[in-house]
Design a protein around this motif. Structure first.
Motif, PDB file in Angstrom:
ATOM      1  N   PHE A  60       0.782  -1.229  -0.041  1.00 36.58           N
ATOM      2  CA  PHE A  60      -0.108  -0.010   0.102  1.00 36.58           C
ATOM      3  C   PHE A  60       0.932   1.195   0.177  1.00 36.58           C
ATOM      4  O   PHE A  60       2.184   1.435   0.476  1.00 36.58           O
ATOM      5  CB  PHE A  60      -0.897  -0.077   1.187  1.00 36.58           C
ATOM      6  CG  PHE A  60      -1.698  -1.277   1.364  1.00 36.58           C
ATOM      7  CD1 PHE A  60      -2.714  -1.473   0.546  1.00 36.58           C
ATOM      8  CD2 PHE A  60      -1.416  -2.157   2.318  1.00 36.58           C
ATOM      9  CE1 PHE A  60      -3.428  -2.661   0.797  1.00 36.58           C
ATOM     10  CE2 PHE A  60      -2.097  -3.260   2.745  1.00 36.58           C
ATOM     11  CZ  PHE A  60      -3.209  -3.535   1.674  1.00 36.58           C
ATOM     12  N   ARG A  61       0.234   2.294  -0.570  1.00 36.03           N
ATOM     13  CA  ARG A  61       0.973   3.583  -0.062  1.00 36.03           C
ATOM     14  C   ARG A  61       0.966   4.128   1.309  1.00 36.03           C
ATOM     15  O   ARG A  61       1.776   4.498   1.830  1.00 36.03           O
ATOM     16  CB  ARG A  61       0.036   4.722  -1.076  1.00 36.03           C
ATOM     17  CG  ARG A  61       0.655   6.053  -1.063  1.00 36.03           C
ATOM     18  CD  ARG A  61       0.195   7.059  -1.715  1.00 36.03           C
ATOM     19  NE  ARG A  61       0.644   8.312  -1.941  1.00 36.03           N
ATOM     20  CZ  ARG A  61       0.037   9.268  -2.894  1.00 36.03           C
ATOM     21  NH1 ARG A  61      -0.612   9.096  -3.715  1.00 36.03           N
ATOM     22  NH2 ARG A  61       0.890  10.564  -2.671  1.00 36.03           N
ATOM     23  N   GLU A  62      -0.132   3.896   1.989  1.00 39.55           N
ATOM     24  CA  GLU A  62      -0.320   3.826   3.236  1.00 39.55           C
ATOM     25  C   GLU A  62      -1.619   3.137   3.794  1.00 39.55           C
ATOM     26  O   GLU A  62      -2.757   3.292   2.873  1.00 39.55           O
ATOM     27  CB  GLU A  62      -0.187   5.357   4.157  1.00 39.55           C
ATOM     28  CG  GLU A  62      -0.184   5.151   5.397  1.00 39.55           C
ATOM     29  CD  GLU A  62      -0.261   6.299   6.027  1.00 39.55           C
ATOM     30  OE1 GLU A  62       1.057   7.017   6.162  1.00 39.55           O
ATOM     31  OE2 GLU A  62      -1.334   6.944   6.300  1.00 39.55           O
TER      32      GLU A  62
ATOM     33  N   TYR B  63      -6.971   1.688   3.289  1.00 43.96           N
ATOM     34  CA  TYR B  63      -5.921   0.974   2.583  1.00 43.96           C
ATOM     35  C   TYR B  63      -5.304   1.690   1.303  1.00 43.96           C
ATOM     36  O   TYR B  63      -5.857   1.358   0.326  1.00 43.96           O
ATOM     37  CB  TYR B  63      -6.074  -0.572   2.251  1.00 43.96           C
ATOM     38  CG  TYR B  63      -6.743  -1.348   3.248  1.00 43.96           C
ATOM     39  CD1 TYR B  63      -5.795  -2.156   4.279  1.00 43.96           C
ATOM     40  CD2 TYR B  63      -7.910  -1.542   3.836  1.00 43.96           C
ATOM     41  CE1 TYR B  63      -6.126  -2.709   5.172  1.00 43.96           C
ATOM     42  CE2 TYR B  63      -8.263  -2.205   5.010  1.00 43.96           C
ATOM     43  CZ  TYR B  63      -7.331  -2.753   5.733  1.00 43.96           C
ATOM     44  OH  TYR B  63      -7.714  -3.463   6.814  1.00 43.96           O
ATOM     45  N   ASN B  64      -4.873   2.659   1.482  1.00 43.10           N
ATOM     46  CA  ASN B  64      -4.504   3.659   0.241  1.00 43.10           C
ATOM     47  C   ASN B  64      -3.518   2.804  -0.622  1.00 43.10           C
ATOM     48  O   ASN B  64      -2.376   2.518  -0.347  1.00 43.10           O
ATOM     49  CB  ASN B  64      -3.700   5.127   0.590  1.00 43.10           C
ATOM     50  CG  ASN B  64      -4.780   5.832   1.377  1.00 43.10           C
ATOM     51  OD1 ASN B  64      -4.465   6.591   2.374  1.00 43.10           O
ATOM     52  ND2 ASN B  64      -6.030   5.605   0.977  1.00 43.10           N
ATOM     53  N   GLN B  65      -3.801   2.785  -1.925  1.00 42.55           N
ATOM     54  CA  GLN B  65      -3.096   2.309  -3.015  1.00 42.55           C
ATOM     55  C   GLN B  65      -3.036   3.473  -3.957  1.00 42.55           C
ATOM     56  O   GLN B  65      -3.750   4.336  -3.836  1.00 42.55           O
ATOM     57  CB  GLN B  65      -3.466   0.847  -3.659  1.00 42.55           C
ATOM     58  CG  GLN B  65      -3.523  -0.234  -2.659  1.00 42.55           C
ATOM     59  CD  GLN B  65      -4.289  -1.520  -2.937  1.00 42.55           C
ATOM     60  OE1 GLN B  65      -3.731  -2.080  -3.940  1.00 42.55           O
ATOM     61  NE2 GLN B  65      -5.419  -1.881  -2.470  1.00 42.55           N
ATOM     62  N   TRP B  66      -2.168   3.161  -5.086  1.00 37.68           N
ATOM     63  CA  TRP B  66      -2.069   4.141  -6.035  1.00 37.68           C
ATOM     64  C   TRP B  66      -3.266   4.341  -7.042  1.00 37.68           C
ATOM     65  O   TRP B  66      -3.553   5.161  -7.431  1.00 37.68           O
ATOM     66  CB  TRP B  66      -0.603   4.141  -6.693  1.00 37.68           C
ATOM     67  CG  TRP B  66       0.266   4.080  -5.962  1.00 37.68           C
ATOM     68  CD1 TRP B  66       0.926   5.289  -5.505  1.00 37.68           C
ATOM     69  CD2 TRP B  66       0.997   2.946  -5.082  1.00 37.68           C
ATOM     70  NE1 TRP B  66       1.945   5.039  -4.683  1.00 37.68           N
ATOM     71  CE2 TRP B  66       2.065   3.645  -4.248  1.00 37.68           C
ATOM     72  CE3 TRP B  66       0.830   1.550  -5.157  1.00 37.68           C
ATOM     73  CZ2 TRP B  66       2.662   2.862  -3.681  1.00 37.68           C
ATOM     74  CZ3 TRP B  66       1.719   0.895  -4.397  1.00 37.68           C
ATOM     75  CH2 TRP B  66       2.580   1.637  -3.455  1.00 37.68           C
TER      76      TRP B  66
ATOM     77  N   MET C 106      -4.068   8.269  -6.365  1.00 41.11           N
ATOM     78  CA  MET C 106      -4.807   8.223  -5.043  1.00 41.11           C
ATOM     79  C   MET C 106      -4.068   9.285  -3.941  1.00 41.11           C
ATOM     80  O   MET C 106      -2.882   8.831  -3.931  1.00 41.11           O
ATOM     81  CB  MET C 106      -5.254   6.976  -4.703  1.00 41.11           C
ATOM     82  CG  MET C 106      -6.526   6.401  -5.432  1.00 41.11           C
ATOM     83  SD  MET C 106      -8.063   6.947  -4.768  1.00 41.11           S
ATOM     84  CE  MET C 106      -9.017   6.136  -5.986  1.00 41.11           C
ATOM     85  N   PRO C 107      -4.875   9.896  -3.554  1.00 41.64           N
ATOM     86  CA  PRO C 107      -4.116  10.629  -2.239  1.00 41.64           C
ATOM     87  C   PRO C 107      -4.048   9.853  -0.892  1.00 41.64           C
ATOM     88  O   PRO C 107      -4.491   8.902  -0.699  1.00 41.64           O
ATOM     89  CB  PRO C 107      -5.030  12.011  -2.136  1.00 41.64           C
ATOM     90  CG  PRO C 107      -6.204  11.349  -2.360  1.00 41.64           C
ATOM     91  CD  PRO C 107      -6.288  10.530  -3.492  1.00 41.64           C
ATOM     92  N   LEU C 108      -3.104  10.393  -0.174  1.00 43.29           N
ATOM     93  CA  LEU C 108      -3.078   9.787   1.166  1.00 43.29           C
ATOM     94  C   LEU C 108      -4.471  10.125   1.830  1.00 43.29           C
ATOM     95  O   LEU C 108      -4.589  11.330   2.173  1.00 43.29           O
ATOM     96  CB  LEU C 108      -1.778  10.119   1.993  1.00 43.29           C
ATOM     97  CG  LEU C 108      -0.433   9.494   1.674  1.00 43.29           C
ATOM     98  CD1 LEU C 108       0.687  10.001   2.295  1.00 43.29           C
ATOM     99  CD2 LEU C 108      -0.811   7.864   1.850  1.00 43.29           C
ATOM    100  N   ALA C 109      -5.149   9.466   2.397  1.00 39.17           N
ATOM    101  CA  ALA C 109      -6.293   9.791   2.842  1.00 39.17           C
ATOM    102  C   ALA C 109      -7.065   8.749   3.911  1.00 39.17           C
ATOM    103  O   ALA C 109      -6.620   7.697   3.733  1.00 39.17           O
ATOM    104  CB  ALA C 109      -7.457  10.086   1.925  1.00 39.17           C
TER     105      ALA C 109
END
Length: 814
Positions: A356-358, A401-404, A474-477
């Motif tokens: 994940f991005r985060e 589950y932030n992915q791009w 996708m932003p970190l959110a």
């Protein structure tokens, strides 16, 4: 007759013919005794008995073993038992596998296949096993189904963590402090204080902190905990113990590393296969490392039509755990009543990276339980135990589950109620023969109420491979509203219907970028009832030699997944056959235990990242019932007190595992799935009635995950007397053959065989009042691959086992 059944037959014949003669020889050899092996008492059958008398497979990890192997977390237990494999995850989550049985219970809506019991209390969440490994009497690893006496039902086995308890009439202090590489500080201390003749208190604490293992600053540890117990014997027939504990977990979970890339290749006739390229990165090069960032940024992501992704998450842990329990024992002339109520809470807030991005989760977990047991005798030939248990767990959680290209935002509540009644009867028709029957009826009630808003970013119709060089990833959110606000400001529509399927008059477009909003709503419940049982026979050739055989059934409740069309799964069941022998020879100096086993699973549960039956599908972590499997093998454990100052030990496990039926599905988006298993195109119907194209992937006949065919440990300890001092030299190594850990069965996604070696030298006072130890763990820095998952950029993100560590520790006992 196959090799396994020939081995079992040979074991039974040899035991029946040889053990009586050896037992007689042992009695005549008693005069030459040079000192015997330690007798270890276990409670694996809910009564105190010698481990050598317990007719079941159990590995006992003593307090000395725990110190030598530097066990500070649940994941460290894999260094102590050949049958056990543990994988640490985000937020303190630990996945356990015993003999190839386990599941990746990394979310709050699935139960572990291996039961974890702390101080007699079942722990429902695998993220709540932190901060417990200090001032312990022992850890018991029970292999095979736990369907009668322990906690909630588990098919694969149980891990019982048992703290030291207060001791009457004894003032004592134990303290250990250590320092090692990675600036690793460890400290443990325990204080035992008697208060009069019938009351004692024990206070213990732990601290473990080290710098990052990974180059991007992740994989550091900041943990501490404390435990307080008070024990009283107000009357000769009554004792009561009350215990409370607290633990905090800080630091940051490891961010993993980029293992390699996989890309489709094309020839004159079209698709020609997938090409895998290793990254060449060290297993300590974290995802946030500048070189790793450049590697990710160079990847072109077809779905969004551009390259330039960044891994800019901030892994962290801020988790608190606490609990209280009481244990009351009332002894009478006809039996003993034991009652143990408990309450535990976990407040979890963690972030991690991996694929994940985060990603992050906040959970409030609360569980209440009470267990009552009555143990007694009905004449000289019958022992019995009767009991009941109630378990109630509530979890409220949010997760993202932030992915791009995809970001699910989840909010849910789960509730589990479980009732069980159980009993065990042992009958001795003749002096040396014991027959045991045990049974348990379990009733599980579960509910799940939640919503997952999934946002998927597209550069127009993915089939056209459009280019969108300025489309924001996708932003970190942490919530969907922030995602919609972000893309609304950029003029990119957020829609519940893909633009490329809409007519032009309704805003349809084959090339315009958009964000698909796809909610997943689940409000479901499950009811599972099951009777499980165990039948066993034990014959004692002598006080030190016995054989046993058993048949037992296991059950593991069903549960839920945040997946459309796959929102629940059914219980799994197990039949287990065991034949074993436990022996002491040579005046109690040689211990030889052997066990052969055969397990048959039905409806086996399997957790992995996959696709649901949405239209379009979403990537989710889901649990499926994959079919049936067979696990068989042999365990051999040897311990030899060669001289009063020389102790040798070793254990070996042979496993033959096979998924008899293992079928799952992946979306058909044009290219074949990335798997070494057989596959064929087919269709499935979504909950909304749409028909989607999928691949049926058949991995039947494959080896089970985390199930090396060969595992063994070899350990040696030599004590050198030095007058009032002594020098203790210890060396040990663990070997595991290669094994797969994912359902892809790709040749590069395989843990290679390896040795992990530990060395230590201890200078101590002969009375063990104090000691100083120098140690080195994983001397050769052999970092076995533990896991690897593919991300949106078609990069495999992997985790490896702990690197080489070394240091000094000093201990004091009074």
């Amino acid at each position: 007759m196959n090799v396994f059944h020939r081995s079992v037959s040979a074991l039974a014949i040899c035991a029946a013919m040889v053990l009586p003669q050896i037992a007689v020889a042992q009695d005549s050899d008693a005069q030459t005794r040079l000192g015997g092996l330690e007798e270890i008492v276990v409670t694996a059958q809910r009564v105190s008995q010698s481990a050598q008398k317990a007719p079941l497979p159990v590995d006992v990890v003593t307090s000395a073993d725990l110190r030598q192997q530097i066990v500070t977390r649940a994941e460290d237990l894999s260094r102590t038992s050949p049958a056990l494999a543990t994988v640490g995850g985000a937020g303190g989550t630990t996945t356990f596998y015993l003999r190839g049985v386990g599941n990746n219970t990394v979310n709050a809506y699935s139960d572990p296949a291996i039961a974890f019991n702390y101080d007699g209390v079942y722990i429902g969440r695998p993220s709540s096993t932190s901060g417990m490994f200090y001032d312990l009497a022992r850890v018991e690893v029970l292999k095979g189904p736990q369907g009668t006496l322990y906690g909630r039902n588990a098919t694969g086995g149980a891990i019982n963590v048992i703290p030291n308890r207060p001791r009457l009439d004894e003032f004592g202090v134990d303290a250990t402090v250590g320092y090692g590489n990675y600036n690793w500080w460890t400290a443990q201390a325990a204080l035992n204080v008697p208060a009069g003749d019938s009351v004692a208190m024990r206070l213990a604490g732990t601290l473990s902190r080290h710098d990052a293992f990974m180059s991007d600053g992740t994989g550091n540890q900041r943990e501490y905990g404390a435990r307080f117990q008070i024990y009283a014997e107000p009357a000769p027939q009554l004792d009561l113990r009350i215990a409370a504990d607290y633990a905090h977990q800080g630091g940051a979970s490891s961010s993993s590393y980029y293992f390699g890339s996989v890309d489709p290749t094309f020839g004159p006739s079209g698709f020609a296969g997938y090409e895998y390229k290793r990254s060449g990165f060290s297993s300590l090069q974290g995802l946030g490392d500048p070189a790793s960032q450049d590697y990710l940024a160079s990847r072109y992501i077809t779905q969004v039509g551009r390259a330039g992704a960044a891994s800019d998450g901030n892994p962290s842990n801020d988790n608190d755990y606490w609990g209280v329990t009481a244990e009351l024992n009332y002894k009478t002339d006809i039996g003993t009543l034991t009652i143990q109520p408990a309450w535990r809470e976990a407040h979890i807030d963690y972030r991690f990276a991996n694929i994940f991005r985060e990603a992050g989760s906040k959970e409030d977990d609360r569980q209440a339980s009470i267990e009552a047991r009555w143990a007694g005798q009905a004449g000289p030939q019958i022992d019995y135990l009767l009991g009941g248990m109630y378990f109630d767990e509530k979890i409220g959680a949010t997760a993202y589950y932030n992915q791009w290209t995809l970001s699910p935002f989840q909010e849910f509540d789960t509730h589990t109620k479980s009732w069980a009644g159980f009993g065990k009867f042992t009958f001795r028709p003749i002096e040396r023969l014991s027959l045991t029957a045990a049974g348990r009826y379990t009733s599980d009630r579960k509910s799940f109420d939640g919503v997952s808003n999934v946002y998927i970013l597209f550069c127009g119709n993915p089939a056209l491979r459009n280019s969108c060089p300025t489309l924001p990833f996708m932003p970190l959110a942490t919530n969907g509203a922030d995602v919609e606000s972000f893309y609304g400001a950029a003029g990119i529509p957020v829609t519940s219907v893909p633009l490329f399927v809409l007519p032009d008059a309704f805003g349809g477009s084959q090339t315009a970028p958009f964000v698909l909003r796809s909610p997943i709503v689940i409000n479901s419940s499950l009811k599972n009832n099951k009777f499980t049982y165990r039948l066993a026979a034990q014959y004692d050739f002598s006080p030190s030699n016995m054989v046993y055989a058993s048949f037992e059934t296991g059950y593991h409740a069903g549960g839920f997944s945040f997946a459309r069309g796959l929102d629940s799964y059914q219980p799994e069941t197990l039949d287990a056959y065991t034949l074993g022998s436990k022996n002491r020879f040579l005046g109690n100096r040689l211990q030889l235990n052997v066990e052969a086993f055969l397990w048959k699973y039905r409806n086996q549960q399997f957790s992995q990242f996959g696709y649901d039956l949405g239209d379009p599908p979403s990537t989710v972590l889901l649990t499926r019932n994959i079919g049936t499997s067979t696990i068989k093998g042999v365990d051999l454990d040897v311990e030899f007190q060669a001289t009063p100052d020389t102790l040798l030990s070793g254990s070996i496990q042979y496993l033959d595992t096979k998924y008899d039926s293992f079928v799952y599905y992946a979306p058909n988006q044009g290219l074949p799935p990335k798997t070494a298993c057989g596959y064929s195109p087919t269709t499935q119907t979504t909950p909304g009635g749409s028909v989607v194209n999928v691949f049926e992937i058949d991995c039947s006949g494959r080896q089970a995950f985390n199930a090396p065919k060969w595992s063994f440990t070899v350990n040696g300890e030599q004590t050198v007397p030095l007058g009032d001092l002594k020098l203790v030299l210890q060396a040990g190594t663990r070997y595991r053959s290669s094994t797969y850990f994912s359902a892809d069965y790709l040749p590069f996604l395989k843990s290679k065989s390896n040795f992990v070696t530990t060395l230590s030298a201890t200078l101590a006072q002969a009375s063990d009042r104090w000691s100083i130890t120098a140690y080195a763990f994983n001397v050769t820095d052999s970092r076995r691959l533990a896991n690897a998952v593919i991300n949106s950029a078609n990069l495999y993100v992997a985790d490896a086992e702990q690197p080489r560590t070394y240091g000094l520790r000093a201990s004091f006992h009074y």
